[in-house]
Write an enzyme that holds these catalytic residues in place. Structure first.
Site, short mmCIF file in Angstrom:
data_model
loop_
_atom_site.label_atom_id
_atom_site.label_comp_id
_atom_site.label_asym_id
_atom_site.label_seq_id
_atom_site.Cartn_x
_atom_site.Cartn_y
_atom_site.Cartn_z
N LYS A 49 6.20 27.68 -5.38
CA LYS A 49 7.16 26.54 -5.36
C LYS A 49 8.62 26.49 -6.39
O LYS A 49 9.17 27.47 -5.70
CB LYS A 49 6.95 25.06 -5.94
N ASP B 30 -2.79 28.99 -12.35
CA ASP B 30 -2.63 28.45 -11.24
C ASP B 30 -1.09 27.51 -11.56
O ASP B 30 -1.46 26.16 -11.75
CB ASP B 30 -3.25 27.93 -10.20
N TYR C 156 -6.74 22.65 -6.68
CA TYR C 156 -6.79 23.04 -4.80
C TYR C 156 -5.36 23.96 -5.08
O TYR C 156 -4.39 24.54 -6.48
CB TYR C 156 -5.13 22.16 -3.75
#
Ligand SMILES: *Cc1c(COP(=O)(O)O)cnc(C)c1O
Length: 431
Positions: free
Chosen positions: A267, A239, A144
């Site tokens: 994050k 990522d 994702y």
């Protein structure tokens, strides 16, 4: 467990917010419950509006590696607010943040701040396409990268390598430039490059997949991606929105020893405020506006509050490497505890763990690919989740998510969690 107030709020929320939530997983749909509404959180604990408290293994899906409302991270925040919440012109703390990221990642010479992981990956793709003057990108099923159009794509049926949209509203015209390969399968990547000779701008991947549970790269997979992208003139986009500053301070690139062309962050670098970033080699990054032609901007990018909290988070991690050892130790304790329970109860479940990242799959191991993940018994996971919640433990409200630990989790938290895991697994598997 009493949750009348949460239920009332959910009913009210559904009138004004689609599904009552601002991000789908929060609706607890895949575990067949109504969501709990949170009043506050501190350390490893999260408290709902009904007065229940839980040991939290969601930790806002990753940013809170030091636990909720860590005193060192939130310290001084009032003073920062008093000096203004956004300027629209540069401020010194943006330089501090960029320096911290560049110093932690040898492959990153320059970095641009954005407001979410989605923005980071979306912008990284634009940059890669501009840099290579190519259109196509390769991603992996089960990885994702946020919700931008090019990345909301799953593998087509059978031998087709072209992707299909995972959401209505994503045009086929966009998706035809996204090729979906199989995680941990270099042959699928080789084939994609052969079929799209000279057209692939970039391969984007999660170096440890953290959005289909936790799936660990097999030996040679990352090296293979690095080699083939170099040979084919494509960029490698790592990522690290989850793994960056979590797997280790230098992220997956430090742990696996590779250098990406562009790295995406999010994050942890925002410590719970809305932040993302993407960075990479100078000759690539210098294509960005205002020095280069590739446009990308943000009214609140590099927001002083977010930068302040993020820098505090990163400095704490940088100056206390023991934090990583502590979190890994807890992860190992959970892994070993769960494995003992799985053996004793003779159930089809397995644990994937690397460093401080782990999850429990409700399927017989090993789980190495997206197809393996899809074998999981999500019904049983729902029972497990509900039992754990009733015992005062908040697990991720979906099977296909990692368990997030923080330095605020204690030995007692872990011991209690394992005791309750055993009871919940017995119930889930009817033992
Ligand atoms: C969470 C996540 C994103 C998206 O970040 P948002 O801040 O939710 O937009 C992208 N990539 C990975 C690997 C993620 O885990």
């Amino acid at each position: 467990m009493d949750n009348k107030i949460s239920k009332g709020l959910y009913e009210e929320a559904k009138k004004y917010i689609p599904g009552g939530v601002n991000s789908p997983v929060r609706a607890f749909k895949s575990v067949g419950l109504d969501p709990i509404f949170i009043e506050r959180a501190k350390g490893s604990r999260i408290y709902d509006v009904d007065g229940n408290s839980y040991i939290d293994y969601v930790c806002s899906w990753g940013p809170l590696i030091l636990g909720h409302a860590n005193d060192d991270v939130i310290g001084g925040i009032e003073e920062v607010v008093r000096r203004g919440t956004s300027y629209g012109v540069p401020s010194p703390v943006e330089v501090d943040m960029a320096k911290l990221i560049v110093e932690a990642f040898p492959s990153v010479d320059m970095v641009r701040m954005v407001n979410s992981g989605t923005e980071a990956t979306m912008s990284a793709l634009r940059l890669a396409r501009a840099y290579t003057s190519r259109k196509k990108i390769i991603k992996f099923e089960g990885c994702y990268h946020g919700h931008s159009d090019s990345l909301l794509v799953k593998a087509g049926s059978g031998a087709m390598t072209f992707g299909v949209p995972t959401s209505p509203g994503v045009p086929e015209d966009i998706v035809k430039n996204t090729i979906v390969c199989t995680y941990n399968d270099m042959d699928s990547v080789k084939k994609a490059f052969e079929d799209n000779k000279g057209d692939v701008a970039a391969v984007i991947f999660e170096p440890v997949a953290g959005n289909m549970g936790v799936v660990i790269p097999e030996a040679g997979f990352i090296k293979g991606l690095r080699e083939i992208t170099r040979e084919e003139g494509a960029l490698l986009i790592s990522d690290e929105v989850i793994t960056g500053f979590r797997l280790s301070y230098g992220g997956a690139q430090e742990v696996f020893g590779f250098e990406a062309d562009i790295t995406c962050f999010g994050k942890i670098i925002g410590a719970g405020l809305p932040v993302g970033a993407y960075g990479g080699r100078r000759d690539i990054m210098e294509n960005l506006s205002p020095i280069g032609p590739v446009y990308q901007a943000g009214t609140l990018s590099g927001n002083p509050l977010a930068m302040h909290m993020g820098c505090k988070n990163l400095n704490m991690l940088k100056n206390n490497p023991g934090i990583y050892e502590g979190i890994e130790k807890m992860a190992i304790q959970i892994e070993e505890g769960l494995n003992a329970i799985i053996d004793e109860l003779r159930i089809d479940a397995c644990v994937n763990r690397i460093k401080g990242m782990l999850c429990l799959f409700f399927a017989k191991g090993p789980v190495k690919t997206y197809d393996d993940v899809m074998r999981c018994d999500t019904e049983k996971y729902s029972v497990f989740f509900r039992e754990m919640l009733n015992a005062g433990i908040l697990m991720p409200p979906a099977q296909f998510e990692g368990w997030f630990l923080s330095s605020a989790h204690s030995d007692e938290d872990i011991e209690y969690t394992l005791v309750e895991c055993k009871k919940a697994l017995k119930k889930a598997f009817g033992k």
